[in-house]
Design an enzyme around this catalytic site. Structure first.
Site, short mmCIF file in Angstrom:
data_model
loop_
_atom_site.label_atom_id
_atom_site.label_comp_id
_atom_site.label_asym_id
_atom_site.label_seq_id
_atom_site.Cartn_x
_atom_site.Cartn_y
_atom_site.Cartn_z
N ASP A 45 0.81 -1.22 0.00
CA ASP A 45 0.00 0.00 0.00
C ASP A 45 0.84 1.27 0.00
OD1 ASP A 45 -2.43 -1.57 0.32
OD2 ASP A 45 -1.87 -1.79 2.41
N LYS B 229 2.51 2.26 -5.04
CA LYS B 229 3.18 1.74 -6.24
C LYS B 229 2.39 2.03 -7.50
CE LYS B 229 3.23 -2.37 -4.51
NZ LYS B 229 2.68 -1.99 -3.20
N GLY C 174 -3.79 -4.02 -4.60
CA GLY C 174 -4.67 -2.89 -4.89
C GLY C 174 -3.84 -1.70 -5.31
N HIS C 175 -3.84 -1.40 -6.60
CA HIS C 175 -3.07 -0.27 -7.11
C HIS C 175 -4.04 0.83 -7.54
CE1 HIS C 175 0.74 -2.82 -8.17
NE2 HIS C 175 0.39 -2.86 -6.89
N GLN D 153 2.25 -5.82 -3.41
CA GLN D 153 2.56 -5.87 -1.98
C GLN D 153 3.88 -5.16 -1.68
OE1 GLN D 153 1.65 -9.28 -3.37
NE2 GLN D 153 -0.43 -8.55 -3.10
#
Length: 431
Positions: free
Chosen positions: A14, A17, A41-42, A224
Site C-alpha cells: 500500500d 506503487k 490494490g493499485h 505488496q
C-alpha cells in the site's frame, strides 16, 4: 539495448506503487506484473479520475503500452474479466493485455479454502484478503495447480479439473463447505477462455524480444511490499510470493542481466494492513489524523490501515535486499501540519540496540523503536513542482531519510494525481 526499471514496495504494501508505476508507464513500451494476484490494490489517479487496479498492470491506460501478466502471478480469470468490464464501463477500451500461459490459475475452490482456513486461525489471523492467492500458490508448488495455458486446451483442462476436484472436494467437505461440480466449473471457465483466450500467450518470449529491441522502455511492476515477502518479510504474516526485484527474472521469464534500475516506493510514514508486528505503530490522535488525511483504507478490502512513523530499519533492510537505487517517497503532503515528526533509526531488543529486523515475529514484537525527531512544517505542499520550493523542514526531512537509509530520494509525491510528483533526481526522467 532496452532500458528497464523495476518498481517495488519497500514497506508492508500500500505504499503507492500504482501511482509511481503509472508515472513511468506513460512513457513505457511494456509494463510487466511479475508476482502476486488480485490481492493487490493499485490506485491510479489522473485527469481528476481515480481508478483501482488489482491484477491488471498499470500501463493499461496507455493504448501504446503492452501490458504483461507474467508467469510469476496467480491469475483469477473471473477477476480479470470483471476488472476489464469495469474499465470498459469507464471508457478504457483501447489497450494491449497479455497473460502468461504459465501463470498459475485461481480456481473456485481457492477463495473458499482461503476463507475457511483463515477463520480457523482465531487470534493468529494472517490478514489474508481471502482471494485464494495463498492456496493457489500452494497448489502451484505442490504441482497440483492449474495454469492459464490449460484453458487453451479444453480436453486437457477437463482432465486436470476432474483430477483436482477429486481431492479438493474432499477438502471442502472436511471443512463443512459444499463440494463443486465438474460440469459447472468447466462451463464457467470455458466461457472465460472465450473472452481471455486471445490474450493468453508465451509472455516470456514477448518480454525477451522487447528486451533485445533497441530503445524499448520496459517497466516491471511488483505487488505488496518487501516486508510481506514470503522469505524476508514478517513471516508468517506475509504474502505468498516475493515482491523483491530479485523475483523479476523468474516471475517474468528473463535473465537477471536485464535489470538496470530499481525504484523503491516508501510512504513518508509507515502503514500496515492485517496482523503482525509493527514496531513504529501509533495508537494516538497523531496516528488517527494521518489515517484520515492519507485516506488510509485498503484498496481491495476497505480495511483501515495501521499507522506508524517512518521505519529506517526497514528501509535499510529492504533497500539492500531489493537493490533499491532510488526512493520514491509518497504522501509527504500528509505530514504537513505536524509540529514534530519522528523517524525510527534502530530497534532496542532485550536491552540491545540492533540495526536490522530479527527473523522471528516473537523477537520483532519485543523490539522498541529508537527515534530521532525532526521539526515539522505547516505549509500546504500539494502544488509544489520543484524540490527547492519545498519548506525547509520538509527538505530537511527528505535529506534525513536519505541519510538514515543510505539510499537517495529520486522522486516525491505530494498528492494523488500523477502531476503531483516532484522529480528530485533528473536521471529518473531518462527512462
Amino acid at each position: 539495448m532496452s532500458e528497464t526499471l523495476v518498481v517495488v514496495g519497500s514497506q508492508w504494501g500500500d505504499e503507492g506503487k500504482g501511482k509511481i508505476t503509472d508515472y513511468f508507464a506513460t512513457r513505457a513500451d511494456m509494463v510487466v506484473r511479475y508476482q502476486g494476484g488480485n490481492n493487490a490494490g493499485h490506485t491510479v489517479v489522473f485527469d481528476g479520475n481515480k481508478y483501482s487496479l488489482q491484477s491488471i498492470p498499470s500501463g493499461i491506460f496507455n493504448p501504446k503500452t503492452v501490458n504483461i501478466m507474467g508467469n510469476g502471478m496467480v491469475v483469477n480469470p473471473v477477476s480479470v474479466v470483471a476488472e476489464l468490464e469495469k474499465l470498459h464501463d469507464r471508457g478504457i477500451t483501447d489497450y494491449q493485455l497479455y497473460i502468461s500461459t504459465r501463470a498459475a490459475m485461481v480456481m473456485p475452490w481457492h477463495p473458499m479454502l482461503d476463507g475457511a482456513y483463515e477463520s480457523q486461525k482465531g487470534d493468529a489471523l494472517i490478514g489474508t484478503t481471502k482471494k485464494g492467492i495463498g492456496p493457489a500458490y500452494s497448489d502451484k508448488y505442490s504441482r497440483t495447480g492449474m495454469r492459464m495455458g490449460d484453458l487453451l486446451e479444453p480436453e486437457y483442462f477437463r482432465e486436470r479439473l476432474e483430477a483436482a476436484l477429486e481431492v479438493k472436494n474432499m477438502e471442502l467437505k472436511m471443512l463443512g463447505l459444499e463440494p463443486l461440480e465438474v460440469e459447472s466449473v468447466y462451463n464457467e471457465y470455458m466461457a472465460l477462455a472465450e473472452k481471455l483466450g486471445p490474450m493468453i500467450t508465451d509472455t516470456s518470449r514477448m518480454v525477451n524480444d522487447a528486451l533485445r529491441t533497441a530503445d524499448k522502455r520496459i517497466l516491471f511492476e511488483g505487488a505488496q511490499g518487501m516486508m510481506l515477502c514470503i522469505d524476508h518479510g514478517t513471516y508468517p504474516f506475509v504474502t505468498s510470493s516475493s515482491p523483491s526485484a530479485a523475483s523479476v527474472p523468474v516471475g517474468a521469464g528473463i535473465s537477471p542481466k536485464w535489470i538496470n534500475e530499481v525504484v523503491g516506493v516508501a510512504k513518508a510514514y509507515c502503514t500496515r494492513v492485517g496482523s503482525g508486528p509493527f514496531p513504529t505503530e501509533l495508537f494516538d490522535e497523531i496516528g488517527d489524523g494521518i489515517r484520515e488525511r492519507g485516506h488510509e483504507y485498503g484498496t481491495v478490502t476497505g480495511r483501515p490501515r495501521r499507522i506508524g512513523w517512518f521505519d529506517a530499519v526497514v528501509g535499510r533492510y529492504t533497500a539492500e535486499l531489493a537493490g533499491i537505487s532510488h526512493w520514491a517517497v509518497m504522501l509527504l503532503d500528509v505530514l504537513s501540519g505536524l509540529d514534530t515528526i519522528k523517524i525510527c533509526v534502530a530497534y532496542e531488543l532485550d536491552g540491545k540496540e540492533i540495526q536490522s529486523p530479527p527473523s522471528t515475529i516473537a523477537s520483532l514484537a519485543r523490539c522498541k523503536p529508537v527515534y530521532i525527531e525532526m521539526p515539522g512544517w505547516k505549509e500546504d505542499i500539494t502544488n509544489i513542482k520543484n524540490f527547492e520550493d519545498l519548506p525547509e523542514n520538509a527538505k530537511a526531512y527528505i535529506h534525513k531519510l536519505e541519510e538514515v537509509t543510505g539510499t537517495p530520494v529520486g522522486m516525491i509525491s505530494v498528492g494523488p494525481d500523477r502531476e503531483q510528483t516532484i522529480i528530485v533526481d533528473p536521471e529518473l526522467n531518462k527512462f
